[in-house]
Design a protein around this motif. Structure first.
Motif, PDB file in Angstrom:
ATOM      1  N   LEU A   1      43.549  86.906 -50.013  1.00  0.00           N
ATOM      2  CA  LEU A   1      43.590  88.134 -49.211  1.00  0.00           C
ATOM      3  C   LEU A   1      42.471  89.084 -49.616  1.00  0.00           C
ATOM      4  CD1 LEU A   1      47.434  88.753 -49.041  1.00  0.00           C
ATOM      5  CD2 LEU A   1      45.930  88.052 -47.160  1.00  0.00           C
ATOM      6  N   ALA A   2      42.215  89.184 -50.913  1.00  0.00           N
ATOM      7  CA  ALA A   2      41.129  90.044 -51.396  1.00  0.00           C
ATOM      8  C   ALA A   2      39.782  89.534 -50.903  1.00  0.00           C
ATOM      9  CB  ALA A   2      41.151  90.114 -52.926  1.00  0.00           C
ATOM     10  N   THR A   3      39.604  88.219 -50.922  1.00  0.00           N
ATOM     11  CA  THR A   3      38.361  87.634 -50.425  1.00  0.00           C
ATOM     12  C   THR A   3      38.206  87.901 -48.935  1.00  0.00           C
ATOM     13  OG1 THR A   3      38.427  85.907 -52.112  1.00  0.00           O
ATOM     14  CG2 THR A   3      37.054  85.479 -50.182  1.00  0.00           C
ATOM     15  N   ALA A   4      39.282  87.747 -48.193  1.00  0.00           N
ATOM     16  CA  ALA A   4      39.235  87.984 -46.743  1.00  0.00           C
ATOM     17  C   ALA A   4      38.820  89.422 -46.427  1.00  0.00           C
ATOM     18  CB  ALA A   4      40.587  87.673 -46.119  1.00  0.00           C
ATOM     19  N   GLU A   5      39.277  90.364 -47.226  1.00  0.00           N
ATOM     20  CA  GLU A   5      38.929  91.768 -46.994  1.00  0.00           C
ATOM     21  C   GLU A   5      37.437  92.035 -47.192  1.00  0.00           C
ATOM     22  OE1 GLU A   5      41.290  94.532 -49.196  1.00  0.00           O
ATOM     23  OE2 GLU A   5      43.164  93.662 -48.496  1.00  0.00           O
ATOM     24  N   LYS A   6      36.808  91.273 -48.087  1.00  0.00           N
ATOM     25  CA  LYS A   6      35.401  91.494 -48.417  1.00  0.00           C
ATOM     26  C   LYS A   6      34.435  90.811 -47.454  1.00  0.00           C
ATOM     27  CE  LYS A   6      36.525  91.655 -53.299  1.00  0.00           C
ATOM     28  NZ  LYS A   6      36.424  90.932 -54.561  1.00  0.00           N
ATOM     29  N   ILE A   7      34.905  89.817 -46.726  1.00  0.00           N
ATOM     30  CA  ILE A   7      34.040  88.997 -45.885  1.00  0.00           C
ATOM     31  C   ILE A   7      33.849  89.644 -44.514  1.00  0.00           C
ATOM     32  CG2 ILE A   7      33.924  86.784 -44.666  1.00  0.00           C
ATOM     33  CD1 ILE A   7      35.122  85.496 -47.090  1.00  0.00           C
ATOM     34  N   ALA A   8      32.615  89.638 -44.058  1.00  0.00           N
ATOM     35  CA  ALA A   8      32.307  90.236 -42.754  1.00  0.00           C
ATOM     36  C   ALA A   8      32.502  89.247 -41.605  1.00  0.00           C
ATOM     37  CB  ALA A   8      30.879  90.761 -42.747  1.00  0.00           C
ATOM     38  N   GLY A   9      32.230  87.989 -41.850  1.00  0.00           N
ATOM     39  CA  GLY A   9      32.295  86.993 -40.785  1.00  0.00           C
ATOM     40  C   GLY A   9      33.723  86.745 -40.332  1.00  0.00           C
ATOM     41  N   PRO A  10      33.985  86.831 -39.029  1.00  0.00           N
ATOM     42  CA  PRO A  10      35.355  86.682 -38.531  1.00  0.00           C
ATOM     43  C   PRO A  10      35.963  85.302 -38.799  1.00  0.00           C
ATOM     44  CG  PRO A  10      33.806  86.946 -36.706  1.00  0.00           C
ATOM     45  CD  PRO A  10      33.042  87.134 -37.968  1.00  0.00           C
ATOM     46  N   LEU A  11      35.179  84.245 -38.704  1.00  0.00           N
ATOM     47  CA  LEU A  11      35.716  82.902 -38.946  1.00  0.00           C
ATOM     48  C   LEU A  11      36.108  82.739 -40.409  1.00  0.00           C
ATOM     49  CD1 LEU A  11      36.451  80.056 -38.097  1.00  0.00           C
ATOM     50  CD2 LEU A  11      34.047  79.412 -38.420  1.00  0.00           C
ATOM     51  N   ALA A  12      35.216  83.119 -41.312  1.00  0.00           N
ATOM     52  CA  ALA A  12      35.518  83.005 -42.740  1.00  0.00           C
ATOM     53  C   ALA A  12      36.706  83.886 -43.111  1.00  0.00           C
ATOM     54  CB  ALA A  12      34.297  83.385 -43.564  1.00  0.00           C
ATOM     55  N   LYS A  13      36.763  85.083 -42.538  1.00  0.00           N
ATOM     56  CA  LYS A  13      37.880  86.003 -42.794  1.00  0.00           C
ATOM     57  C   LYS A  13      39.198  85.344 -42.368  1.00  0.00           C
ATOM     58  CE  LYS A  13      37.307  90.411 -42.057  1.00  0.00           C
ATOM     59  NZ  LYS A  13      37.552  91.132 -43.313  1.00  0.00           N
ATOM     60  N   ARG A  14      39.193  84.763 -41.171  1.00  0.00           N
ATOM     61  CA  ARG A  14      40.399  84.112 -40.662  1.00  0.00           C
ATOM     62  C   ARG A  14      40.816  82.939 -41.552  1.00  0.00           C
ATOM     63  NH1 ARG A  14      39.526  81.203 -35.563  1.00  0.00           N
ATOM     64  NH2 ARG A  14      39.943  79.308 -36.691  1.00  0.00           N
ATOM     65  N   LEU A  15      39.845  82.141 -41.985  1.00  0.00           N
ATOM     66  CA  LEU A  15      40.162  80.991 -42.823  1.00  0.00           C
ATOM     67  C   LEU A  15      40.783  81.425 -44.151  1.00  0.00           C
ATOM     68  CD1 LEU A  15      37.072  78.707 -42.172  1.00  0.00           C
ATOM     69  CD2 LEU A  15      39.411  78.394 -41.346  1.00  0.00           C
ATOM     70  N   HIS A  16      40.265  82.489 -44.745  1.00  0.00           N
ATOM     71  CA  HIS A  16      40.832  82.974 -46.001  1.00  0.00           C
ATOM     72  C   HIS A  16      42.230  83.554 -45.775  1.00  0.00           C
ATOM     73  CE1 HIS A  16      37.686  82.215 -48.932  1.00  0.00           C
ATOM     74  NE2 HIS A  16      36.825  82.471 -47.953  1.00  0.00           N
ATOM     75  N   CYS A  17      42.454  84.191 -44.652  1.00  0.00           N
ATOM     76  CA  CYS A  17      43.801  84.688 -44.322  1.00  0.00           C
ATOM     77  C   CYS A  17      44.768  83.525 -44.142  1.00  0.00           C
ATOM     78  CB  CYS A  17      43.762  85.556 -43.066  1.00  0.00           C
ATOM     79  SG  CYS A  17      43.055  87.184 -43.335  1.00  0.00           S
ATOM     80  N   GLU A  18      44.304  82.462 -43.506  1.00  0.00           N
ATOM     81  CA  GLU A  18      45.151  81.281 -43.320  1.00  0.00           C
ATOM     82  C   GLU A  18      45.466  80.618 -44.652  1.00  0.00           C
ATOM     83  OE1 GLU A  18      43.265  78.756 -40.427  1.00  0.00           O
ATOM     84  OE2 GLU A  18      43.555  80.211 -38.817  1.00  0.00           O
ATOM     85  N   MET A  19      44.477  80.561 -45.545  1.00  0.00           N
ATOM     86  CA  MET A  19      44.739  80.000 -46.871  1.00  0.00           C
ATOM     87  C   MET A  19      45.766  80.851 -47.608  1.00  0.00           C
ATOM     88  SD  MET A  19      41.163  78.441 -48.323  1.00  0.00           S
ATOM     89  CE  MET A  19      40.031  79.723 -47.777  1.00  0.00           C
ATOM     90  N   ALA A  20      45.663  82.161 -47.476  1.00  0.00           N
ATOM     91  CA  ALA A  20      46.633  83.056 -48.110  1.00  0.00           C
ATOM     92  C   ALA A  20      48.038  82.778 -47.572  1.00  0.00           C
ATOM     93  CB  ALA A  20      46.248  84.515 -47.882  1.00  0.00           C
ATOM     94  N   GLN A  21      48.152  82.559 -46.276  1.00  0.00           N
ATOM     95  CA  GLN A  21      49.462  82.249 -45.681  1.00  0.00           C
ATOM     96  C   GLN A  21      50.025  80.944 -46.238  1.00  0.00           C
ATOM     97  OE1 GLN A  21      48.536  82.282 -41.505  1.00  0.00           O
ATOM     98  NE2 GLN A  21      49.028  84.451 -41.282  1.00  0.00           N
ATOM     99  N   GLN A  22      49.152  79.953 -46.415  1.00  0.00           N
ATOM    100  CA  GLN A  22      49.596  78.670 -46.971  1.00  0.00           C
ATOM    101  C   GLN A  22      50.085  78.842 -48.407  1.00  0.00           C
ATOM    102  OE1 GLN A  22      49.895  75.558 -45.525  1.00  0.00           O
ATOM    103  NE2 GLN A  22      49.567  76.720 -43.646  1.00  0.00           N
ATOM    104  N   TYR A  23      49.354  79.606 -49.200  1.00  0.00           N
ATOM    105  CA  TYR A  23      49.781  79.862 -50.573  1.00  0.00           C
ATOM    106  C   TYR A  23      51.110  80.615 -50.597  1.00  0.00           C
ATOM    107  CZ  TYR A  23      45.501  78.138 -52.746  1.00  0.00           C
ATOM    108  OH  TYR A  23      44.477  77.338 -53.195  1.00  0.00           O
ATOM    109  N   ALA A  24      51.298  81.567 -49.690  1.00  0.00           N
ATOM    110  CA  ALA A  24      52.550  82.315 -49.621  1.00  0.00           C
ATOM    111  C   ALA A  24      53.712  81.375 -49.290  1.00  0.00           C
ATOM    112  CB  ALA A  24      52.451  83.428 -48.581  1.00  0.00           C
TER     113      ALA A  24
END
Length: 61
Positions: free
Chosen positions: A18-41
């Motif tokens: 989630l912290a990485t997603a907040e720092k990333i500007a690119g929408p695709l990379a941001k979404r992928l990091h959010c999805e990874m966070a959901q999987q970890y949750a």
């Protein structure tokens, strides 16, 4: 690794993603990091919900 250790690890990774997603500007990379966070949750919840093992598998056989 014990279930509590697993859950703690997955919670740490969720927060990191989630912290990485907040720092990333690119929408695709941001979404992928959010999805990874959901999987970890999800994995953390599963680890927390699983009953504790009664002992090593060899004792159950």
């Amino acid at each position: 690794m014990h279930r509590q250790d697993d859950a703690a690890y997955f919670r740490r990774r969720e927060i990191q993603e989630l912290a990485t997603a907040e720092k990333i500007a690119g929408p695709l990379a941001k979404r992928l990091h959010c999805e990874m966070a959901q999987q970890y949750a999800m994995r953390a919840r599963l680890s927390e919900d699983m009953p504790r093992a009664q002992g090593p598998l060899s004792q159950n056989e």
